[in-house]
Design an enzyme around this catalytic site. Structure first.
Site, PDB file in Angstrom:
ATOM      1  CG  ASP A   8      87.375  62.164  58.690  1.00  0.00           C
ATOM      2  OD1 ASP A   8      87.782  63.245  58.226  1.00  0.00           O
ATOM      3  OD2 ASP A   8      87.652  61.794  59.845  1.00  0.00           O
ATOM      4  CG  HIS A   9      83.318  64.251  59.865  1.00  0.00           C
ATOM      5  ND1 HIS A   9      83.537  62.901  60.095  1.00  0.00           N
ATOM      6  CD2 HIS A   9      83.630  64.892  61.011  1.00  0.00           C
ATOM      7  CE1 HIS A   9      83.956  62.751  61.343  1.00  0.00           C
ATOM      8  NE2 HIS A   9      84.026  63.929  61.923  1.00  0.00           N
ATOM      9  CB  CYS A  65      91.066  61.856  58.695  1.00  0.00           C
ATOM     10  SG  CYS A  65      92.534  61.383  59.602  1.00  0.00           S
ATOM     11  N   GLY A  66      91.187  64.536  59.829  1.00  0.00           N
ATOM     12  CA  GLY A  66      91.574  65.736  60.555  1.00  0.00           C
ATOM     13  C   GLY A  66      93.076  65.844  60.729  1.00  0.00           C
ATOM     14  CB  THR A  67      95.440  64.096  62.790  1.00  0.00           C
ATOM     15  OG1 THR A  67      94.896  62.759  62.766  1.00  0.00           O
ATOM     16  CG2 THR A  67      94.844  64.890  63.944  1.00  0.00           C
ATOM     17  N   GLY A  70      94.449  58.733  61.869  1.00  0.00           N
ATOM     18  CA  GLY A  70      93.511  57.618  61.898  1.00  0.00           C
ATOM     19  C   GLY A  70      93.347  56.947  60.549  1.00  0.00           C
ATOM     20  CG  HIS A  98     114.156  55.834  50.466  1.00  0.00           C
ATOM     21  ND1 HIS A  98     114.957  56.340  51.471  1.00  0.00           N
ATOM     22  CD2 HIS A  98     114.803  56.130  49.298  1.00  0.00           C
ATOM     23  CE1 HIS A  98     116.027  56.913  50.953  1.00  0.00           C
ATOM     24  NE2 HIS A  98     115.954  56.811  49.623  1.00  0.00           N
ATOM     25  NE  ARG A 109      89.249  68.690  62.176  1.00  0.00           N
ATOM     26  CZ  ARG A 109      88.494  67.708  62.671  1.00  0.00           C
ATOM     27  NH1 ARG A 109      89.008  66.849  63.542  1.00  0.00           N
ATOM     28  NH2 ARG A 109      87.240  67.586  62.303  1.00  0.00           N
ATOM     29  NE  ARG A 132     120.155  52.092  50.442  1.00  0.00           N
ATOM     30  CZ  ARG A 132     120.272  53.126  49.612  1.00  0.00           C
ATOM     31  NH1 ARG A 132     120.527  52.918  48.328  1.00  0.00           N
ATOM     32  NH2 ARG A 132     120.125  54.363  50.047  1.00  0.00           N
ATOM     33  CG  HIS A 133     115.280  52.078  48.930  1.00  0.00           C
ATOM     34  ND1 HIS A 133     115.569  52.423  50.225  1.00  0.00           N
ATOM     35  CD2 HIS A 133     116.094  52.828  48.148  1.00  0.00           C
ATOM     36  CE1 HIS A 133     116.501  53.360  50.236  1.00  0.00           C
ATOM     37  NE2 HIS A 133     116.835  53.621  48.973  1.00  0.00           N
TER      38      HIS A 133
HETATM   39  C1  RB5 Z   1      87.393  63.154  63.368  1.00  0.00           C
HETATM   40  O1  RB5 Z   1      86.928  64.106  64.258  1.00  0.00           O
HETATM   41  C2  RB5 Z   1      88.873  62.914  63.592  1.00  0.00           C
HETATM   42  O2  RB5 Z   1      89.042  62.062  64.659  1.00  0.00           O
HETATM   43  C3  RB5 Z   1      89.503  62.336  62.346  1.00  0.00           C
HETATM   44  O3  RB5 Z   1      89.305  63.192  61.267  1.00  0.00           O
HETATM   45  C4  RB5 Z   1      90.992  62.086  62.402  1.00  0.00           C
HETATM   46  O4  RB5 Z   1      91.685  63.211  62.817  1.00  0.00           O
HETATM   47  C5  RB5 Z   1      91.412  60.868  63.087  1.00  0.00           C
HETATM   48  O5  RB5 Z   1      92.576  60.483  63.132  1.00  0.00           O
END
Ligand code: RB5
Length: 144
Positions: A8-9, A65-67, A70, A98, A109, A132-133
């Site tokens: 994503d952005h 994505c940022g984290t 999502g 596994h 981020r 087993r996996h």
């Molecule tokens: C977008 O701002 C942010 O929510 C997305 O990149 C992500 O971190 C969601 O989990």
């Protein structure tokens, strides 16, 4: 190996760096977007990328994505996907050994560029151990 990559952005810059890194290493890369900093919804990118992996057109996927949270949640809703959110090489190794993960997720981020490259290298190098996996992965897939 054919690889689909999407972001994503919040992670488009990392996606572009990793796409070029993969190409330099000789991988055939399909870029599923996004392509600029305009806001997009990460489930749309996850769906597009995950469906390319499930179809067999690409063997593995990379989603950012940022984290990474999502986009990994969204990707795991697609039948046949085992997406693993990884913040280090050990998790990337285990996700292959596994869990037979077919998509690697990272957060731009959270994870710096050089670490992301190293995690990616690990994910692409490591193989599923089976045994087993396999039984456990089969049970995961039976939950779908
Ligand atoms: C977008 O701002 C942010 O929510 C997305 O990149 C992500 O971190 C969601 O989990």
């Amino acid at each position: 190996m054919k690889i689909a990559i999407g972001a994503d952005h919040g992670a488009v810059e990392l996606k572009d760096v990793l796409r070029e890194y993969l190409k330099e290493k000789g991988y055939d890369v399909t870029d599923c977007g996004t392509y600029d900093l305009n806001s997009v919804d990460y489930p749309d990118i996850a769906e597009k990328t995950a469906k390319i992996v499930v179809s067999g057109e690409c063997e593995r996927g990379i989603l950012l994505c940022g984290t990474g949270i999502g986009i990994s949640i969204a990707a795991n809703k697609v039948k046949g996907i085992r997406a693993a959110l990884c913040t280090n090489e050990y998790c990337a190794k285990m996700s292959r050994n596994h869990n037979n993960a077919n998509i690697l997720c990272m957060g731009a981020r959270v994870t710096g560029v050089e670490l992301a490259k190293s995690i990616l290298d690990t994910f692409l190098r490591e193989e599923f151990e089976g045994g087993r996996h396999q039984v456990r992965v089969d049970k995961i897939m039976n939950l779908e």
